[in-house]
Design an enzyme around this catalytic site. Structure first.
Site: not given
Ligand SMILES: CC(C)(COP(=O)(O)OP(=O)(O)OC[C@H]1O[C@@H](n2cnc3c(N)ncnc32)[C@H](O)[C@@H]1OP(=O)(O)O)[C@@H](O)C(=O)NCCC(=O)NCCS
Length: 333
Positions: A133, A258, A288
């Site tokens: 990215c 990004h 993304n």
């Molecule tokens: C992926 C992302 C949006 C997840 O958000 P988050 O706030 O970190 O969420 P978490 O992983 O802490 O999950 C929170 C809860 O939601 C749940 N969950 C995960 N995916 C879910 C979905 N699609 N829908 C609903 N709930 C979901 C998890 O199981 C977790 O439940 P729990 O609290 O009971 O354990 C975030 O971590 C992110 O954007 N990270 C960076 C990713 C990125 O930029 N990648 C590309 C790099 S170039």
């Protein structure tokens, strides 16, 4: 940048392309347990465009076959590149180098830039650049360096069909990714040119945070860890570029980060001391799109008239690797 011929680069054309298949968060809820509210709150994404995947209207179509003629990385790149050339008043025969930034090439061999070069009639060389990215910003610095080394015009494209490497059974990341392409034409100008400062980096010890294997089910990601580090490295890289450019944050007319997650974009802008009004965002519409995300946001801002000649723009991205890249760029000639 200090390079041989003592000349720099300016952006003289731009264009973008998105596949017409729009996948809403409501569509995503048919794949696994999730909701529109959760996706919007955690990522800021409302829609993304898919070149292929499980949401095609025509059920008889093979999964890898373009739905409408713009379904591969090459076809998206060709469309964005064609528009950028048109805007610059050039054709492929004027281009001395094509740099295609992509982390989702159409084939393992050859580079996707070969097909793109042929379709656009590019006269010079062509290569793919994969820095995930951070790819487009790596490409911008590379292209500027090649202009300094003597090439007159470079076509720089960021193009992705990330949905081909998305694991649609994995609810922790499948909602994030989309397909698209953005392109700019760079031309030689006398003097130092428009690249005022830059910073490129990678920490290969962080490969396990985000990867897709050739024969694996698709993207695997440790989301929270990526999030935490992304904010940190993007801020540090942007600050390094600003310092090298001797540009203060108040002089930045537009920040083009990004487009990975609106919360990452907001956190980075806030730590840099930039108001959200100066942040370019298309993430609600595109998700993304990796190497395509910065040019898609840049082209959107340019097309909307948000950029005028002389404006100083900050670009900054991070990605799998973990890579990061930033650049301070003066818009216009
Ligand atoms: C992926 C992302 C949006 C997840 O958000 P988050 O706030 O970190 O969420 P978490 O992983 O802490 O999950 C929170 C809860 O939601 C749940 N969950 C995960 N995916 C879910 C979905 N699609 N829908 C609903 N709930 C979901 C998890 O199981 C977790 O439940 P729990 O609290 O009971 O354990 C975030 O971590 C992110 O954007 N990270 C960076 C990713 C990125 O930029 N990648 C590309 C790099 S170039």
């Amino acid at each position: 940048m200090s390079v041989g011929t003592g000349r720099g680069a300016a952006i003289t054309g731009w264009g973008s392309a998105l596949p017409p298949t729009v996948v809403t968060n409501a569509d995503i809820t048919t794949l696994f347990e999730t909701s529109d509210e959760w996706i919007v709150e955690r990522s800021g994404i409302r829609r993304r465009h898919h070149a292929s995947g499980p949401f095609v209207a025509d059920a008889d179509r093979a999964p890898t076959e373009p739905a409408d003629g713009i379904g591969s990385t090459a076809t998206l790149a060709i469309e964005a590149g064609r528009l950028a050339l048109e805007r610059a008043g050039l054709t492929g025969s004027d281009i001395g180098l094509l740099v295609l930034c992509t982390t989702s090439p159409d084939q393992a061999v050859p580079a996707t830039s070969a097909a793109v070069s042929s379709a656009l009639g590019v006269a010079g060389g062509a290569m793919d650049l994969n820095a995930a990215c951070a790819g487009f910003t790596y490409g911008l610095v590379t292209a500027t360096g090649m202009i300094g080394a003597g090439i007159d015009r470079v076509l720089l494209i960021g193009a992705e069909t990330l949905t081909r490497v998305t694991n649609f059974a994995d609810r922790t990341n499948a909602f994030l990714f989309g397909d698209g392409a953005g392109a700019v034409v760079l031309e030689a100008v006398p003097g130092p040119g428009c690249l005022l400062g830059w910073d490129l980096g990678v920490d290969g010890s962080l490969v396990p945070l985000l990867y897709a294997d050739h024969d694996g089910p698709g993207m695997a990601m440790r989301g929270q860890e990526v999030f935490r580090r992304a904010v940190r490295v993007t801020v540090a890289s942007a600050e390094a570029s600003l310092e090298r450019a001797k540009v203060g944050i108040d002089e930045i007319a537009l920040f083009v980060p990004h487009q990975a997650n609106i919360r990452i974009m907001e956190a980075v802008a806030s730590r840099l001391g930039l108001p959200q009004s100066r942040v370019a965002s298309v993430i609600d519409e595109t998700g993304n799109t990796s190497s395509a995300s910065i040019p898609l946001a840049l082209v959107d801002a340019a097309s909307a008239g948000r950029l005028t000649d002389g404006d100083v723009v900050l670009l900054a991205g991070f990605g799998a690797g973990m890579t990061w890249a930033s650049a301070v760029w003066r818009w216009g000639g």
